[in-house]
Motif scaffolding. Structure first.
Motif, PDB file in Angstrom:
ATOM      1  N   ILE A 308     -64.125 -14.444 153.193  1.00 30.96           N
ATOM      2  CA  ILE A 308     -63.751 -13.301 152.345  1.00 30.96           C
ATOM      3  C   ILE A 308     -63.787 -11.958 153.070  1.00 30.96           C
ATOM      4  CG2 ILE A 308     -64.351 -14.438 150.183  1.00 30.96           C
ATOM      5  CD1 ILE A 308     -67.088 -13.142 150.311  1.00 30.96           C
ATOM      6  N   HIS A 309     -63.706 -11.953 154.398  1.00 31.72           N
ATOM      7  CA  HIS A 309     -63.659 -10.684 155.121  1.00 31.72           C
ATOM      8  C   HIS A 309     -62.781 -10.851 156.352  1.00 31.72           C
ATOM      9  CE1 HIS A 309     -66.421 -12.396 158.108  1.00 31.72           C
ATOM     10  NE2 HIS A 309     -67.236 -12.748 157.114  1.00 31.72           N
ATOM     11  N   ARG A 310     -62.430  -9.720 156.968  1.00 26.26           N
ATOM     12  CA  ARG A 310     -61.652  -9.764 158.217  1.00 26.26           C
ATOM     13  C   ARG A 310     -62.453 -10.505 159.279  1.00 26.26           C
ATOM     14  NH1 ARG A 310     -62.840  -3.341 158.782  1.00 26.26           N
ATOM     15  NH2 ARG A 310     -64.950  -3.538 159.623  1.00 26.26           N
ATOM     16  N   VAL A 311     -61.762 -10.928 160.326  1.00 28.61           N
ATOM     17  CA  VAL A 311     -62.447 -11.724 161.341  1.00 28.61           C
ATOM     18  C   VAL A 311     -63.110 -10.863 162.407  1.00 28.61           C
ATOM     19  CG1 VAL A 311     -60.677 -12.115 163.124  1.00 28.61           C
ATOM     20  CG2 VAL A 311     -62.253 -13.965 162.493  1.00 28.61           C
ATOM     21  N   GLY A 312     -62.765  -9.572 162.473  1.00 31.24           N
ATOM     22  CA  GLY A 312     -63.413  -8.799 163.525  1.00 31.24           C
ATOM     23  C   GLY A 312     -63.126  -7.321 163.481  1.00 31.24           C
ATOM     24  N   HIS A 313     -63.889  -6.593 164.287  1.00 29.91           N
ATOM     25  CA  HIS A 313     -63.791  -5.133 164.390  1.00 29.91           C
ATOM     26  C   HIS A 313     -64.035  -4.731 165.829  1.00 29.91           C
ATOM     27  CE1 HIS A 313     -68.189  -4.980 164.878  1.00 29.91           C
ATOM     28  NE2 HIS A 313     -68.232  -5.889 163.910  1.00 29.91           N
ATOM     29  N   GLY A 314     -63.493  -3.588 166.203  1.00 31.98           N
ATOM     30  CA  GLY A 314     -63.754  -3.055 167.527  1.00 31.98           C
ATOM     31  C   GLY A 314     -65.198  -2.607 167.663  1.00 31.98           C
ATOM     32  N   ILE A 315     -65.624  -2.395 168.905  1.00 31.73           N
ATOM     33  CA  ILE A 315     -66.985  -1.951 169.188  1.00 31.73           C
ATOM     34  C   ILE A 315     -66.967  -1.104 170.446  1.00 31.73           C
ATOM     35  CG2 ILE A 315     -67.555  -4.008 170.556  1.00 31.73           C
ATOM     36  CD1 ILE A 315     -70.388  -3.882 169.269  1.00 31.73           C
ATOM     37  N   GLY A 316     -67.884  -0.155 170.509  1.00 33.84           N
ATOM     38  CA  GLY A 316     -67.971   0.724 171.670  1.00 33.84           C
ATOM     39  C   GLY A 316     -69.142   1.663 171.478  1.00 33.84           C
ATOM     40  N   VAL A 326     -57.481  -8.068 161.570  1.00 32.61           N
ATOM     41  CA  VAL A 326     -57.272  -8.255 160.141  1.00 32.61           C
ATOM     42  C   VAL A 326     -55.777  -8.368 159.866  1.00 32.61           C
ATOM     43  CG1 VAL A 326     -57.197  -5.761 159.655  1.00 32.61           C
ATOM     44  CG2 VAL A 326     -57.922  -7.354 157.842  1.00 32.61           C
ATOM     45  N   GLU A 327     -55.425  -9.086 158.830  1.00 32.51           N
ATOM     46  CA  GLU A 327     -54.026  -9.224 158.440  1.00 32.51           C
ATOM     47  C   GLU A 327     -53.411  -7.845 158.220  1.00 32.51           C
ATOM     48  OE1 GLU A 327     -50.465 -11.022 157.766  1.00 32.51           O
ATOM     49  OE2 GLU A 327     -52.327 -12.052 158.358  1.00 32.51           O
ATOM     50  N   GLY A 328     -52.237  -7.639 158.804  1.00 34.78           N
ATOM     51  CA  GLY A 328     -51.546  -6.364 158.686  1.00 34.78           C
ATOM     52  C   GLY A 328     -51.756  -5.428 159.851  1.00 34.78           C
ATOM     53  N   GLU A 329     -52.725  -5.742 160.726  1.00 33.89           N
ATOM     54  CA  GLU A 329     -52.966  -4.898 161.900  1.00 33.89           C
ATOM     55  C   GLU A 329     -52.082  -5.385 163.045  1.00 33.89           C
ATOM     56  OE1 GLU A 329     -53.192  -2.387 163.910  1.00 33.89           O
ATOM     57  OE2 GLU A 329     -55.071  -1.885 162.832  1.00 33.89           O
ATOM     58  N   GLU A 330     -51.040  -4.596 163.326  1.00 38.29           N
ATOM     59  CA  GLU A 330     -50.025  -5.031 164.284  1.00 38.29           C
ATOM     60  C   GLU A 330     -50.180  -4.412 165.666  1.00 38.29           C
ATOM     61  OE1 GLU A 330     -46.255  -4.380 162.385  1.00 38.29           O
ATOM     62  OE2 GLU A 330     -46.548  -6.045 160.976  1.00 38.29           O
ATOM     63  N   HIS A 331     -51.225  -3.637 165.902  1.00 34.31           N
ATOM     64  CA  HIS A 331     -51.459  -3.149 167.253  1.00 34.31           C
ATOM     65  C   HIS A 331     -51.633  -4.339 168.188  1.00 34.31           C
ATOM     66  CE1 HIS A 331     -52.390   0.828 165.430  1.00 34.31           C
ATOM     67  NE2 HIS A 331     -51.885   1.239 166.576  1.00 34.31           N
ATOM     68  N   GLU A 342     -65.801 -13.039 164.209  1.00 31.10           N
ATOM     69  CA  GLU A 342     -66.914 -13.464 163.359  1.00 31.10           C
ATOM     70  C   GLU A 342     -66.455 -14.113 162.049  1.00 31.10           C
ATOM     71  OE1 GLU A 342     -69.049 -10.095 161.532  1.00 31.10           O
ATOM     72  OE2 GLU A 342     -67.908  -8.800 162.886  1.00 31.10           O
ATOM     73  N   PRO A 343     -65.831 -15.272 162.129  1.00 32.47           N
ATOM     74  CA  PRO A 343     -65.464 -15.968 160.896  1.00 32.47           C
ATOM     75  C   PRO A 343     -66.699 -16.452 160.148  1.00 32.47           C
ATOM     76  CG  PRO A 343     -65.165 -17.417 162.770  1.00 32.47           C
ATOM     77  CD  PRO A 343     -65.513 -16.064 163.335  1.00 32.47           C
ATOM     78  N   GLY A 344     -66.541 -16.674 158.856  1.00 34.65           N
ATOM     79  CA  GLY A 344     -67.651 -17.168 158.062  1.00 34.65           C
ATOM     80  C   GLY A 344     -67.188 -17.943 156.849  1.00 34.65           C
ATOM     81  N   ILE A 345     -68.064 -18.731 156.316  1.00 33.16           N
ATOM     82  CA  ILE A 345     -67.856 -19.432 155.041  1.00 33.16           C
ATOM     83  C   ILE A 345     -69.074 -19.120 154.173  1.00 33.16           C
ATOM     84  CG2 ILE A 345     -67.754 -21.680 153.890  1.00 33.16           C
ATOM     85  CD1 ILE A 345     -66.245 -22.748 156.336  1.00 33.16           C
ATOM     86  N   TYR A 346     -68.812 -18.713 152.926  1.00 33.13           N
ATOM     87  CA  TYR A 346     -69.874 -18.260 152.033  1.00 33.13           C
ATOM     88  C   TYR A 346     -69.762 -18.999 150.705  1.00 33.13           C
ATOM     89  CZ  TYR A 346     -69.540 -14.728 155.628  1.00 33.13           C
ATOM     90  OH  TYR A 346     -69.471 -14.109 156.849  1.00 33.13           O
ATOM     91  N   LEU A 347     -70.719 -19.862 150.431  1.00 35.68           N
ATOM     92  CA  LEU A 347     -70.714 -20.684 149.223  1.00 35.68           C
ATOM     93  C   LEU A 347     -71.682 -20.056 148.225  1.00 35.68           C
ATOM     94  CD1 LEU A 347     -70.733 -24.217 150.875  1.00 35.68           C
ATOM     95  CD2 LEU A 347     -68.775 -22.807 150.187  1.00 35.68           C
ATOM     96  N   PRO A 348     -71.162 -19.380 147.189  1.00 38.14           N
ATOM     97  CA  PRO A 348     -72.001 -18.590 146.283  1.00 38.14           C
ATOM     98  C   PRO A 348     -73.165 -19.392 145.705  1.00 38.14           C
ATOM     99  CG  PRO A 348     -69.685 -18.156 145.853  1.00 38.14           C
ATOM    100  CD  PRO A 348     -69.736 -19.308 146.819  1.00 38.14           C
ATOM    101  N   GLY A 349     -74.349 -18.752 145.746  1.00 34.91           N
ATOM    102  CA  GLY A 349     -75.537 -19.371 145.186  1.00 34.91           C
ATOM    103  C   GLY A 349     -76.153 -20.457 146.042  1.00 34.91           C
ATOM    104  N   ARG A 350     -75.534 -20.744 147.204  1.00 30.57           N
ATOM    105  CA  ARG A 350     -76.025 -21.862 148.017  1.00 30.57           C
ATOM    106  C   ARG A 350     -76.393 -21.416 149.427  1.00 30.57           C
ATOM    107  NH1 ARG A 350     -72.036 -26.480 148.119  1.00 30.57           N
ATOM    108  NH2 ARG A 350     -73.917 -27.597 148.788  1.00 30.57           N
TER     109      ARG A 350
END
Length: 380
Positions: A308-316, A326-331, A342-350
């Protein structure tokens, strides 16, 4: 045991007047290419990047670097901060102007600007932007991230060395945290251990220590709480900060005692997704393709709605900055860009699972700045 002295003692190569001069030239050229008349840079990472100057305190008093597309950069500062500013201005060959309490700082800055359009640091105070608008009603402004998102994205050799050192220090902290007891202790206690380890291995600043145990791990923005970690819990560990002024950020998911078959399967899916996204890294492809590569693996395994989130962000200089995976970022990816995967899977309550490395783009692909194992670690 990891040698904390050796990890914490390495000193980076200082940035030089030529480094800052080159950054200012690139910034002016980038502004010109976007049809802008220049940049207005306030205290924060943009000012630090372009000049090496970090005011002792960011206050309501105006500090403003003006970088015209043609002409000499100028730094406007409060008079009481001039002694510190002079050191930075001299090192970067900036023209320095000051203003005294009781005078109009915008009247001091206005002659440096024309009636054009300027990119402004995202961190600029609204009161300063409004003050400039009152002084120069025919001048317009745009957020730096909107018009010049790649200003700090391409790291040079010395920046990459600092990022690599920060990543190695975070890795060392992870290696040590696996030795502590988790069961029967609160998330807050384990987070305190993580923070102490980051400082031990050379970080000057700890930005975050996420410890998401059991159902708390299913919330990507959970940080820490008073929940007592129990045997059988999956625990998401996401931590980082600054070393030598540059960021670290890594995530591993561990398990207290033996995991179930389902927990192992979900962890393996995330591990595969992270590896697939890493293998997609190469110059010339759009940032969104890294997100797509990881997301396809998770969707194919039947867990797409739980990523439920983008897979990554820049850092510096900061732990989150452009570019974003993220989808839509065409740079397009270019050598020297650094970002998380940083992909993830999040199973609510578990439970939740996330695996994160910082990656830099090289001419022939990607290189990880984190080297700890991706396999699920079993802790006590």
């Amino acid at each position: 045991m990891t040698d904390s002295a050796s990890i914490g003692s390495d000193e980076p190569v200082p940035f030089t007047i030529d480094d800052f001069a080159a950054r200012l030239r690139r910034a002016a050229d980038a502004a010109a290419a976007e049809g802008l008349d220049g940049l207005l840079v306030t205290p924060g990472p943009d000012l630090l990047y372009l000049t090496g100057y970090a005011p002792v305190a960011i206050t309501e008093r105006l500090t403003l670097l003006v970088v015209p597309v043609d002409g000499e950069p100028s730094l406007v500062v409060p008079k009481l901060e001039r002694p510190d500013a002079e050191e930075a201005a001299g090192a970067v060959a900036l023209r320095l102007l000051d203003w005294a309490d009781g005078s109009d700082p915008y009247a001091t800055a206005a002659p440096l600007l024309g009636s054009g359009r300027y990119a402004v640091s995202d961190s600029a105070w609204a009161m300063h932007l409004l003050g400039l608008q009152d002084a120069l009603p025919r001048t317009s402004y745009a957020a730096m991230t909107a018009v010049l998102p790649m200003l700090r994205a391409i790291k040079d050799r010395d920046e990459l060395a600092r990022l690599a050192a920060a990543g190695a220090a975070a890795d060392a902290a992870y290696g040590e945290i696996l030795k502590v007891r988790f069961a029967g202790r609160s998330e807050r206690e384990v987070a305190g251990d993580l923070a102490a380890l980051l400082l031990r291995f050379g970080h000057s600043q700890v930005d975050f220590t996420v410890v998401g145990s059991g159902p708390n791990g299913a919330n990507p923005h959970h940080e820490i709480g008073d929940r007592i970690i129990d045997d059988g819990d999956m625990v998401v560990l996401d931590f980082g900060g600054l070393k030598h002024g540059y960021g670290s950020d890594t995530t591993r998911t561990v398990h207290v005692g033996e995991p179930t078959d389902e927990e192992r399967r979900v962890h393996d899916i995330v591990r595969h997704a992270q590896q697939t996204a890493f293998e997609a890294v190469r110059p010339g492809i759009a940032c969104q393709e890294i997100d797509r590569a990881a997301r396809a693996v998770i969707a194919e395994a039947g867990y797409g709605e739980y990523f439920i989130h983008r897979v990554g962000h820049g850092i510096g200089l900061t732990t989150h900055e452009p570019p974003y995976m993220v989808e839509g970022e065409e740079h397009l990816l270019r050598p020297g860009m650094c970002f998380s995967i940083e992909p993830g899977i999040y199973l609510p309550g578990r439970f939740g699972v996330r695996i994160e490395d910082i990656v830099t783009v090289e001419p022939d692909g990607g290189r990880r700045l984190n080297g700890t194992p991706h396999e699920m670690a079993i802790v006590e």
